[in-house]
Scaffold this active site. Structure first.
Site, PDB file in Angstrom:
ATOM      1  N   LYS A   1      46.075  48.821  30.351  1.00 12.01           N
ATOM      2  CA  LYS A   1      44.399  49.178  30.352  1.00 12.01           C
ATOM      3  C   LYS A   1      43.955  48.221  31.529  1.00 12.01           C
ATOM      4  O   LYS A   1      43.728  46.834  30.999  1.00 12.01           O
ATOM      5  CB  LYS A   1      44.089  50.049  29.246  1.00 12.01           C
ATOM      6  CG  LYS A   1      43.382  50.633  29.910  1.00 12.01           C
ATOM      7  CD  LYS A   1      43.429  52.317  30.105  1.00 12.01           C
ATOM      8  CE  LYS A   1      42.110  52.612  29.490  1.00 12.01           C
ATOM      9  NZ  LYS A   1      41.145  53.153  28.362  1.00 12.01           N
ATOM     10  N   HIS A   2      43.497  48.290  32.723  1.00 10.41           N
ATOM     11  CA  HIS A   2      42.832  47.270  33.242  1.00 10.41           C
ATOM     12  C   HIS A   2      43.611  46.006  33.152  1.00 10.41           C
ATOM     13  O   HIS A   2      42.469  44.875  33.359  1.00 10.41           O
ATOM     14  CB  HIS A   2      41.074  47.296  32.506  1.00 10.41           C
ATOM     15  CG  HIS A   2      40.205  48.354  32.503  1.00 10.41           C
ATOM     16  ND1 HIS A   2      40.236  49.149  34.346  1.00 10.41           N
ATOM     17  CD2 HIS A   2      40.210  49.322  32.024  1.00 10.41           C
ATOM     18  CE1 HIS A   2      39.481  50.263  34.471  1.00 10.41           C
ATOM     19  NE2 HIS A   2      39.285  50.777  32.757  1.00 10.41           N
TER      20      HIS A   2
ATOM     21  N   ASN B   1      40.120  34.317  28.876  1.00 10.34           N
ATOM     22  CA  ASN B   1      41.687  33.650  26.923  1.00 10.34           C
ATOM     23  C   ASN B   1      41.885  34.915  26.224  1.00 10.34           C
ATOM     24  O   ASN B   1      41.527  36.042  26.604  1.00 10.34           O
ATOM     25  CB  ASN B   1      40.718  32.858  26.381  1.00 10.34           C
ATOM     26  CG  ASN B   1      40.256  31.630  26.046  1.00 10.34           C
ATOM     27  OD1 ASN B   1      40.593  31.077  26.989  1.00 10.34           O
ATOM     28  ND2 ASN B   1      39.120  31.182  26.714  1.00 10.34           N
TER      29      ASN B   1
ATOM     30  N   HIS C   1      44.759  35.676  35.410  1.00  9.17           N
ATOM     31  CA  HIS C   1      43.968  35.549  36.129  1.00  9.17           C
ATOM     32  C   HIS C   1      44.489  36.216  36.886  1.00  9.17           C
ATOM     33  O   HIS C   1      44.681  35.936  37.844  1.00  9.17           O
ATOM     34  CB  HIS C   1      42.505  34.769  36.324  1.00  9.17           C
ATOM     35  CG  HIS C   1      41.836  33.994  34.955  1.00  9.17           C
ATOM     36  ND1 HIS C   1      40.776  34.816  34.408  1.00  9.17           N
ATOM     37  CD2 HIS C   1      42.084  33.149  34.607  1.00  9.17           C
ATOM     38  CE1 HIS C   1      41.102  34.115  33.449  1.00  9.17           C
ATOM     39  NE2 HIS C   1      41.293  32.833  33.629  1.00  9.17           N
TER      40      HIS C   1
END
Length: 393
Positions: free
Chosen positions: A72-73, A238, A393
């Site tokens: 999710k996302h 993180n 990221h």
């Protein structure tokens, strides 16, 4: 297919969205049903990379390789191996009525992945590490989900899933043999970034450098730490992950402070255990209350948030206050915890201990490593320094 037009980008105002291979080659996946969006594909491809790696680690441990993730996302809400569920876990994951569950490791994996954090998994994109079978499709068919990616689908599974969302459920078939290029690029504000993919192998070797007085991981701890580490490899940093019984039970993602990651993940792990309490199992839901509504009520109930029980229950819920919940959680032991970067302070270990953590893996390298080791020793934990950071990221 070399190019796929999408509904839009991250938001509806971001038009002319598409995906393609910069090399001009065919896309490594096929759309069998529905129309994926930009974020759907970010979740699908990150999810596939995660379950593919989980499957490899599972087979190296002598397990069957079944793996699933609920994304999710662009972060996993849950990820798991195909470990059989106890009766309490089946109830907590809302799959105690699924026939044939025990005979399908893949269905067990998805039930665990979805059940890790059902609120975050609402509207997920699912990644399956092997052919989607009928039992797994039955679980998927009744959950609120945007789509699924897998290397194959049985005929019966496709028949079930093509009926979902009015026939618009997104079904993607990934080429399991596809290997991406070593280098990867992205753009931010018109500036291009280039780096090598994170190809570090997460295996039992990363757990060899044990730095605490207690030295022995159980085989279950090794399994769970590998689940946690691989999950972190595909979680927005993180990040911290708690794991138990072959699945992630609490993921703290995308926090600027590591202790906030640990608190978030620890709170989710606590809820995972509390959902298996008699206080929760004794709740008398009215007929017609759906799984999402049940889950939302349980979450409020376990967090002391005000909710009108008469709307959902046929009788008042049992008193299960903060002290009773704390007493229940004091019996939890054997939880595994991994971090994508070093713990800068011992407060992370102090918080982890409250959630039954017995086994830890983190990279090490902080100037306060000795303080962290002392804290782990205070609680009798086994902790290793992997020497490998897993930022994503």
């Amino acid at each position: 297919m070399k190019e796929l037009a999408l509904k839009y980008g991250c938001n509806p105002n971001q038009s002319d969205a598409k995906v393609f291979m910069s090399s001009g080659e065919e896309l490594p996946f096929e759309v069998l049903n529905g129309r994926p969006g930009y974020i759907n594909l970010l979740d699908a491809l990150n999810g596939w990379a995660l379950v593919r790696e989980l499957g490899v680690a599972s087979r190296e441990l002598g397990l069957d390789g079944a793996a699933a993730a609920s994304f999710k996302h662009v972060s996993p809400a849950g990820a798991a191996l195909g470990v059989a569920l106890s009766e309490a876990e089946k109830k907590a994951c809302f799959v105690d009525d699924i026939e044939g569950l025990d005979a399908s490791p893949l269905a067990c994996a998805y039930a665990r992945a979805r059940g890790a954090d059902r609120m975050s998994s609402f509207g997920d994109f699912v990644a399956l590490g092997s052919e989607c079978d009928e039992v797994t499709a039955k679980i998927l068919s009744r959950e609120v989900s945007d789509g699924v990616i897998a290397p194959a689908f049985s005929e019966k599974a496709l028949e079930i899933l093509r009926k979902k969302r009015g026939g618009n459920y997104c079904i993607l078939k990934i080429n399991a043999e596809f290997e991406p290029n070593l280098s990867e690029t992205k753009q931010v504000f018109g500036v291009s970034f280039l780096q090598n993919r994170n190809t570090v192998k997460v295996s039992e070797e990363l757990l060899k450098n044990v730095v605490t007085a207690q030295k022995s991981y159980t085989k279950e701890a090794v399994r769970d730490l590998l689940v946690a580490l691989i999950t972190l490899k595909y979680t927005q940093s993180n990040s911290v992950c708690f794991a138990y019984n072959g699945g992630a039970i609490g993921v703290g993602a995308g926090q600027q402070s590591r202790v906030h990651c640990t608190r978030l993940a620890g709170n989710k792990a606590d809820l995972w255990f509390l959902r298996q309490s008699e206080a929760v199992f004794s709740l008398k839901f009215k007929d017609g209350v759906g799984r999402a509504e049940k889950n939302n009520f349980i979450d409020c109930y376990l967090n002391d948030e005000p909710v009108e029980w008469r709307e959902f229950l046929s009788e008042a819920p049992r008193e299960f206050g903060r002290e009773a919940r704390a007493e229940f959680l004091r019996g939890v032991r054997g939880v595994s915890l991994a971090s994508d970067a070093f713990f800068p302070f011992s407060d992370n270990i102090e918080r982890a201990a409250r959630s039954g953590v017995s086994f830890v893996s983190e990279p090490g390298g902080s100037v306060r490593d000795e303080d962290v080791i002392k804290a782990a020793d205070k609680f009798g934990m086994v902790m290793s320094f992997s020497g490998v950071r897993l930022f994503h990221h």
